[in-house]
Design a protein around this motif. Structure first.
Motif, PDB file in Angstrom:
ATOM      1  N   VAL A 119       0.856  -1.193   0.000  1.00  0.00           N
ATOM      2  CA  VAL A 119       0.000   0.000   0.000  1.00  0.00           C
ATOM      3  C   VAL A 119       0.893   1.245   0.000  1.00  0.00           C
ATOM      4  CG1 VAL A 119      -1.748   1.262   1.320  1.00  0.00           C
ATOM      5  CG2 VAL A 119      -1.833  -1.240   1.218  1.00  0.00           C
ATOM      6  N   LEU A 120       2.019   1.176   0.731  1.00  0.00           N
ATOM      7  CA  LEU A 120       2.947   2.308   0.755  1.00  0.00           C
ATOM      8  C   LEU A 120       3.656   2.459  -0.592  1.00  0.00           C
ATOM      9  CD1 LEU A 120       4.450   1.767   4.324  1.00  0.00           C
ATOM     10  CD2 LEU A 120       2.681   3.379   3.651  1.00  0.00           C
ATOM     11  N   LEU A 121       4.055   1.325  -1.174  1.00  0.00           N
ATOM     12  CA  LEU A 121       4.732   1.400  -2.480  1.00  0.00           C
ATOM     13  C   LEU A 121       3.783   1.914  -3.569  1.00  0.00           C
ATOM     14  CD1 LEU A 121       6.913  -1.861  -2.566  1.00  0.00           C
ATOM     15  CD2 LEU A 121       7.633   0.468  -2.066  1.00  0.00           C
ATOM     16  N   ASP A 122       2.481   1.697  -3.387  1.00  0.00           N
ATOM     17  CA  ASP A 122       1.517   2.237  -4.359  1.00  0.00           C
ATOM     18  C   ASP A 122       1.666   3.757  -4.491  1.00  0.00           C
ATOM     19  OD1 ASP A 122       0.510  -0.301  -4.728  1.00  0.00           O
ATOM     20  OD2 ASP A 122      -1.304   0.005  -3.539  1.00  0.00           O
ATOM     21  N   HIS A 123       1.995   4.429  -3.393  1.00  0.00           N
ATOM     22  CA  HIS A 123       2.184   5.890  -3.468  1.00  0.00           C
ATOM     23  C   HIS A 123       3.320   6.247  -4.425  1.00  0.00           C
ATOM     24  CE1 HIS A 123      -0.539   7.051  -0.268  1.00  0.00           C
ATOM     25  NE2 HIS A 123       0.014   6.164   0.546  1.00  0.00           N
ATOM     26  N   VAL A 124       4.326   5.379  -4.462  1.00  0.00           N
ATOM     27  CA  VAL A 124       5.510   5.660  -5.276  1.00  0.00           C
ATOM     28  C   VAL A 124       5.250   5.327  -6.753  1.00  0.00           C
ATOM     29  CG1 VAL A 124       7.943   5.058  -5.629  1.00  0.00           C
ATOM     30  CG2 VAL A 124       6.991   5.117  -3.302  1.00  0.00           C
ATOM     31  N   PHE A 125       4.593   4.203  -6.977  1.00  0.00           N
ATOM     32  CA  PHE A 125       4.456   3.709  -8.355  1.00  0.00           C
ATOM     33  C   PHE A 125       3.110   4.067  -8.994  1.00  0.00           C
ATOM     34  CE2 PHE A 125       7.708   0.812  -6.556  1.00  0.00           C
ATOM     35  CZ  PHE A 125       8.722   1.072  -7.463  1.00  0.00           C
ATOM     36  N   THR A 159      18.469  -1.839   3.367  1.00  0.00           N
ATOM     37  CA  THR A 159      17.618  -1.239   2.329  1.00  0.00           C
ATOM     38  C   THR A 159      17.106  -2.296   1.356  1.00  0.00           C
ATOM     39  OG1 THR A 159      19.576  -0.714   1.014  1.00  0.00           O
ATOM     40  CG2 THR A 159      18.751   1.009   2.436  1.00  0.00           C
ATOM     41  N   TYR A 160      17.952  -3.271   1.025  1.00  0.00           N
ATOM     42  CA  TYR A 160      17.512  -4.316   0.093  1.00  0.00           C
ATOM     43  C   TYR A 160      16.454  -5.217   0.734  1.00  0.00           C
ATOM     44  CZ  TYR A 160      21.036  -3.288  -3.448  1.00  0.00           C
ATOM     45  OH  TYR A 160      21.766  -2.689  -4.440  1.00  0.00           O
ATOM     46  N   LEU A 161      16.571  -5.437   2.039  1.00  0.00           N
ATOM     47  CA  LEU A 161      15.623  -6.334   2.704  1.00  0.00           C
ATOM     48  C   LEU A 161      14.375  -5.604   3.187  1.00  0.00           C
ATOM     49  CD1 LEU A 161      18.145  -8.503   4.763  1.00  0.00           C
ATOM     50  CD2 LEU A 161      17.022  -9.072   2.620  1.00  0.00           C
ATOM     51  N   CYS A 162      14.382  -4.309   3.122  1.00  0.00           N
ATOM     52  CA  CYS A 162      13.238  -3.530   3.617  1.00  0.00           C
ATOM     53  C   CYS A 162      12.090  -3.593   2.614  1.00  0.00           C
ATOM     54  CB  CYS A 162      13.659  -2.073   3.816  1.00  0.00           C
ATOM     55  SG  CYS A 162      12.275  -1.037   4.326  1.00  0.00           S
ATOM     56  N   PRO A 163      10.880  -3.917   3.077  1.00  0.00           N
ATOM     57  CA  PRO A 163       9.749  -4.017   2.145  1.00  0.00           C
ATOM     58  C   PRO A 163       9.293  -2.681   1.571  1.00  0.00           C
ATOM     59  CG  PRO A 163       8.998  -4.323   4.410  1.00  0.00           C
ATOM     60  CD  PRO A 163      10.500  -4.279   4.462  1.00  0.00           C
ATOM     61  N   THR A 164       9.699  -1.573   2.189  1.00  0.00           N
ATOM     62  CA  THR A 164       9.229  -0.276   1.683  1.00  0.00           C
ATOM     63  C   THR A 164      10.302   0.504   0.927  1.00  0.00           C
ATOM     64  OG1 THR A 164       9.806   0.956   3.677  1.00  0.00           O
ATOM     65  CG2 THR A 164       7.636  -0.084   3.653  1.00  0.00           C
ATOM     66  N   CYS A 165      11.571   0.094   1.023  1.00  0.00           N
ATOM     67  CA  CYS A 165      12.620   0.806   0.269  1.00  0.00           C
ATOM     68  C   CYS A 165      12.416   0.553  -1.218  1.00  0.00           C
ATOM     69  CB  CYS A 165      14.004   0.336   0.709  1.00  0.00           C
ATOM     70  SG  CYS A 165      14.578   1.133   2.207  1.00  0.00           S
ATOM     71  N   HIS A 166      12.550   1.578  -2.004  1.00  0.00           N
ATOM     72  CA  HIS A 166      12.150   1.442  -3.405  1.00  0.00           C
ATOM     73  C   HIS A 166      13.066   2.182  -4.372  1.00  0.00           C
ATOM     74  CE1 HIS A 166      10.079   4.841  -1.449  1.00  0.00           C
ATOM     75  NE2 HIS A 166      10.539   5.473  -2.512  1.00  0.00           N
ATOM     76  N   CYS A 167      14.251   2.596  -3.932  1.00  0.00           N
ATOM     77  CA  CYS A 167      15.129   3.329  -4.848  1.00  0.00           C
ATOM     78  C   CYS A 167      15.685   2.398  -5.915  1.00  0.00           C
ATOM     79  CB  CYS A 167      16.263   3.981  -4.070  1.00  0.00           C
ATOM     80  SG  CYS A 167      15.648   5.290  -3.017  1.00  0.00           S
ATOM     81  N   TYR A 210       4.738  -1.443 -15.121  1.00  0.00           N
ATOM     82  CA  TYR A 210       5.301  -2.762 -14.764  1.00  0.00           C
ATOM     83  C   TYR A 210       4.770  -3.194 -13.391  1.00  0.00           C
ATOM     84  CZ  TYR A 210       8.284  -1.061 -18.455  1.00  0.00           C
ATOM     85  OH  TYR A 210       8.712  -0.537 -19.643  1.00  0.00           O
ATOM     86  N   TYR A 211       4.874  -2.286 -12.439  1.00  0.00           N
ATOM     87  CA  TYR A 211       4.400  -2.557 -11.075  1.00  0.00           C
ATOM     88  C   TYR A 211       2.871  -2.716 -11.063  1.00  0.00           C
ATOM     89  CZ  TYR A 211       3.357  -1.445  -6.138  1.00  0.00           C
ATOM     90  OH  TYR A 211       2.872  -1.457  -4.846  1.00  0.00           O
ATOM     91  N   LEU A 212       2.190  -1.775 -11.725  1.00  0.00           N
ATOM     92  CA  LEU A 212       0.724  -1.769 -11.617  1.00  0.00           C
ATOM     93  C   LEU A 212       0.086  -2.971 -12.291  1.00  0.00           C
ATOM     94  CD1 LEU A 212      -0.082   2.009 -12.054  1.00  0.00           C
ATOM     95  CD2 LEU A 212      -0.294   0.598 -10.018  1.00  0.00           C
TER      96      LEU A 212
END
Ligand code: SF4
Ligand code: SF4
Length: 339
Positions: free
Chosen positions: A99-105, A236-244, A114-116
């Motif tokens: 739900v948080l990553l939806d804000h980004v993508f 950062t790689y293991l974090c579910p919300t990191c998205h860079c 791709y994500y959506l």
């Protein structure tokens, strides 16, 4: 609705004929989400997976398109992954991370196809956490061990069975297709008790943290906080919300492809400009950015904290950096407005 635990492999096998099914599977000493070919492969008893569910929607490395340039002009080819999928056994914190990553993508300025496409074609079946780990702190960041945010179905472990809660229309359709039996009152009571008994032992007090971060960019506390951090990027790689991410071209002559790879703000090259200038030359600046991004900038932009309290960064940091301690330290420090 209710499903007996012994019927889960059969249920998954049936799903496999209609969907790509992903579930936690054993790998070395931990579990990861993988596509399964048999319902028996799903491991639903372990703690959360080592890698977060984000990689199924935002892969670590992904070809965006291939291209070729000829005398006739340039040709681009892209394929979107529109396979129907079920991700089974998602923990509530990971569901919330999407739900948080939806804000980004998916926002006013940008919609990532791709994500959506993957999000639209995936059903998320969650399992609540009867026994949260000592590193979990979901309840401190607006989540919980049975939070349904982001899920389509939630399964509540009552011993020999799971009580199934429908969260969305997608979940309802899947549950109807599965033909789960109706839950008796005693089963519903057992599910309610399981929820009541689940204790997230660790509470992190975040009161006033955002207000502190709003003014403490130059606080001397940052000099101390980052000292142990190696800048390895594991958190950062293991974090579910990191998205860079970074985008690179892999090309030979006039043919190639454009690839998106996870990146990390823990790395010095992450912010290196083409001019040679780097605005974050020190580990202090990079670690500060990680905290600022999750607990200030993301809140400013999306009104949500970009941390779901999954504890992966705590469990897997090679030098035992504990974000809970860092947050308490930052919260307790005196703010300095000057530079
Ligand atoms: S995992 Fe630990 S050492 Fe590595 S970047 Fe994160 S905080 Fe630093
Ligand atoms: S910052 Fe740590 S605890 Fe928070 S979501 Fe990321 S990995 Fe989980």
């Amino acid at each position: 609705m209710i499903v007996s635990k012994k019927d889960i492999p059969n249920f998954l096998d049936k799903l496999i004929s209609d969907y790509q099914v992903f579930a936690p599977v054993k790998k070395d000493t931990f579990t990861v989400f993988k596509q399964i070919c048999s319902g028996k492969d799903a491991v639903l008893t372990a703690d959360n997976t080592k890698l977060p569910v984000k990689e199924l929607f935002f892969p670590q490395s992904e070809k965006l398109y291939s291209y070729s340039v000829t005398e006739e002009g340039a040709k681009l080819e892209t394929t979107l992954d529109d396979q129907q999928k079920v991700v089974f056994g998602v923990r509530p914190c990971d569901a919330k991370s999407l739900v948080l990553l939806d804000h980004v993508f998916n926002n006013d300025k940008y919609q990532d196809p791709y994500y959506l496409t993957r999000r639209d074609n995936t059903v998320l079946v969650g399992i609540g956490c009867n026994n949260p780990a000592s590193t979990c702190f979901c309840t401190s960041v607006n989540g919980g061990p049975f939070d349904t945010n982001g899920l389509d179905l939630l399964l509540v472990d009552t011993g020999d069975a799971y009580v199934v809660e429908v969260v969305s229309d997608k979940g309802k359709a899947l549950a109807e297709k599965a033909g789960f039996a109706a839950a008796a009152d005693a089963d519903k009571a057992a599910a309610a008790k399981a929820k009541e008994d689940a204790v997230v032992a660790c509470q992190v007090n975040l009161d006033g943290l955002k207000a502190k971060l709003d003014v403490n960019f130059y606080d001397p506390i940052w000099e101390k906080i980052h000292e142990k951090c190696l800048g390895c990027g594991a958190c950062t790689y293991l974090c579910p919300t990191c998205h860079c991410f970074d985008i690179v071209d892999d090309a030979v002559d006039c043919n190639g492809c454009r690839v998106r790879n996870w990146d990390s703000c823990a790395f010095p090259l992450f912010t290196l400009h083409g001019s040679g200038h780097n605005p974050r030359t020190s580990n202090k600046e990079r670690y500060r950015n990680r905290i600022m991004h999750k607990f200030k900038y993301f809140v400013d932009n999306n009104n949500e904290i970009a941390c779901v309290g999954c504890g992966r960064c705590i469990k897997n940091c090679p030098v035992n950096m504990d974000i809970r301690v860092v947050l308490e330290d930052v919260r307790g420090s005196e703010a300095r407005l000057d530079s």
